[in-house]
Design a protein around this motif. Structure first.
Motif, PDB file in Angstrom:
ATOM      1  N   GLN A  57       0.836  -1.206   0.000  1.00  0.00           N
ATOM      2  CA  GLN A  57       0.000   0.000   0.000  1.00  0.00           C
ATOM      3  C   GLN A  57       0.871   1.257   0.000  1.00  0.00           C
ATOM      4  O   GLN A  57       0.552   2.244  -0.670  1.00  0.00           O
ATOM      5  CB  GLN A  57      -0.895   0.011   1.249  1.00  0.00           C
ATOM      6  CG  GLN A  57      -1.860  -1.148   1.369  1.00  0.00           C
ATOM      7  CD  GLN A  57      -3.228  -0.847   0.779  1.00  0.00           C
ATOM      8  OE1 GLN A  57      -3.430   0.166   0.129  1.00  0.00           O
ATOM      9  NE2 GLN A  57      -4.181  -1.728   1.020  1.00  0.00           N
ATOM     10  N   TRP A  62      -1.602   7.044  -3.796  1.00  0.00           N
ATOM     11  CA  TRP A  62      -3.031   6.900  -4.093  1.00  0.00           C
ATOM     12  C   TRP A  62      -3.692   8.219  -4.470  1.00  0.00           C
ATOM     13  O   TRP A  62      -4.836   8.242  -4.916  1.00  0.00           O
ATOM     14  CB  TRP A  62      -3.753   6.278  -2.894  1.00  0.00           C
ATOM     15  CG  TRP A  62      -3.280   4.885  -2.599  1.00  0.00           C
ATOM     16  CD1 TRP A  62      -2.414   4.490  -1.621  1.00  0.00           C
ATOM     17  CD2 TRP A  62      -3.621   3.691  -3.306  1.00  0.00           C
ATOM     18  NE1 TRP A  62      -2.204   3.135  -1.678  1.00  0.00           N
ATOM     19  CE2 TRP A  62      -2.936   2.610  -2.702  1.00  0.00           C
ATOM     20  CE3 TRP A  62      -4.456   3.422  -4.405  1.00  0.00           C
ATOM     21  CZ2 TRP A  62      -3.046   1.292  -3.147  1.00  0.00           C
ATOM     22  CZ3 TRP A  62      -4.569   2.110  -4.850  1.00  0.00           C
ATOM     23  CH2 TRP A  62      -3.874   1.067  -4.227  1.00  0.00           C
ATOM     24  N   LYS A  97      -7.281   1.319  -7.983  1.00  0.00           N
ATOM     25  CA  LYS A  97      -8.112   1.831  -6.892  1.00  0.00           C
ATOM     26  C   LYS A  97      -9.360   0.958  -6.713  1.00  0.00           C
ATOM     27  O   LYS A  97      -9.806   0.736  -5.575  1.00  0.00           O
ATOM     28  CB  LYS A  97      -8.509   3.282  -7.171  1.00  0.00           C
ATOM     29  CG  LYS A  97      -7.369   4.277  -7.028  1.00  0.00           C
ATOM     30  CD  LYS A  97      -7.836   5.721  -7.130  1.00  0.00           C
ATOM     31  CE  LYS A  97      -8.303   6.068  -8.533  1.00  0.00           C
ATOM     32  NZ  LYS A  97      -8.657   7.514  -8.649  1.00  0.00           N
ATOM     33  N   ARG A 100      -8.184  -2.221  -4.895  1.00  0.00           N
ATOM     34  CA  ARG A 100      -7.306  -2.020  -3.735  1.00  0.00           C
ATOM     35  C   ARG A 100      -7.828  -2.790  -2.525  1.00  0.00           C
ATOM     36  O   ARG A 100      -9.025  -2.782  -2.230  1.00  0.00           O
ATOM     37  CB  ARG A 100      -7.237  -0.528  -3.408  1.00  0.00           C
ATOM     38  CG  ARG A 100      -6.387  -0.198  -2.194  1.00  0.00           C
ATOM     39  CD  ARG A 100      -6.454   1.293  -1.868  1.00  0.00           C
ATOM     40  NE  ARG A 100      -5.606   1.628  -0.727  1.00  0.00           N
ATOM     41  CZ  ARG A 100      -5.475   2.855  -0.226  1.00  0.00           C
ATOM     42  NH1 ARG A 100      -6.162   3.860  -0.771  1.00  0.00           N
ATOM     43  NH2 ARG A 100      -4.682   3.073   0.807  1.00  0.00           N
ATOM     44  N   ALA A 107      -1.268  -4.152  -1.365  1.00  0.00           N
ATOM     45  CA  ALA A 107      -2.203  -3.326  -2.129  1.00  0.00           C
ATOM     46  C   ALA A 107      -3.269  -4.166  -2.817  1.00  0.00           C
ATOM     47  O   ALA A 107      -4.407  -3.730  -2.986  1.00  0.00           O
ATOM     48  CB  ALA A 107      -1.451  -2.497  -3.163  1.00  0.00           C
TER      49      ALA A 107
END
Length: 218
Positions: A57, A62, A97, A100, A107
């Motif tokens: 992550q 992001w 995304k 995720r 991630a």
């Protein structure tokens, strides 16, 4: 005479196997969104399945759509391994995304919340242990080619071919070709590359955008 270089035999250089544009389009159009994300990460950032499965992550920006990381395979072998900062194509970032992981260090995980890539020792039932490797991306990609696309074995190519294709495509460009090695996350071969030259982020971003345009993605 037995040690003479004139008697040495060099193995033939194996030709690098890459995809043509139609092969890439066919795989992307037949893939579901999750598999499409894996393919795009391989093309966009030169990631192997182990790299995708171990992507953290904290290695993803992001907010701005970037991945900054060292190659999983070589990050612990040399301090000269570069930390590459990849600009993500819009579609790559959108899917990243979407899939995720909701929590944890990784991630991306599979639909059961387990790592996409694992290796461990397992009891073999005979008082010993055996090595086990789980590569979910490789399995999904094999199914895409065999079951969905109905490709014969001769037309099937491994997942790592996406990485090779993007590096080869960059190398074809008169200006961006100098970023092919950096794109792969390899240790620079020259002394200047290892100690004196910091690749231009702006120019590398332009190279990544150009690469996406070649695939009709960016």
């Amino acid at each position: 005479n037995l040690t003479s270089r004139s008697l040495s035999v060099s193995p033939p250089v194996k030709q690098v196997e890459i995809f043509d544009l139609e092969e890439i389009k066919a795989r992307l159009s037949n893939a579901d969104d999750r598999m499409k994300l894996f393919i795009l990460l391989a093309l966009n950032c030169g990631l192997y399945s182990v790299d995708i499965g171990s992507l953290k992550q904290t290695e993803v920006d992001w907010e701005n759509g970037r991945i900054r990381r060292k190659r999983t395979k070589t990050r612990d072998r040399s301090e000269d391994v570069p930390e590459v900062d990849y600009l993500l194509w819009r579609e790559t970032f959108s899917l990243l995304k979407k899939y995720r992981a909701v929590d944890g260090e990784l991630a991306l995980v599979n639909v059961d919340g387990l790592p996409l890539w694992r290796e461990y020792q397992k009891d073999d039932g005979k008082g010993g242990s055996k090595y086990v490797k789980v590569d979910a991306i490789k399995c999904l990609y094999f199914r895409l080619q065999k079951s969905k696309m109905k490709l014969p074995s001769s037309a099937m190519k491994p997942f790592k071919t996406f990485r090779k294709t993007s590096a080869s495509k960059l190398d074809e460009h008169s200006e961006y070709g100098r970023y092919a090695e950096y794109f792969l996350g390899e240790v620079p071969r020259s002394v200047a590359g290892r100690h004196y030259i910091q690749p231009s982020r702006e120019q590398f971003d332009n190279a990544i955008r150009w690469l996406g345009q070649q695939y009709g993605i960016e």
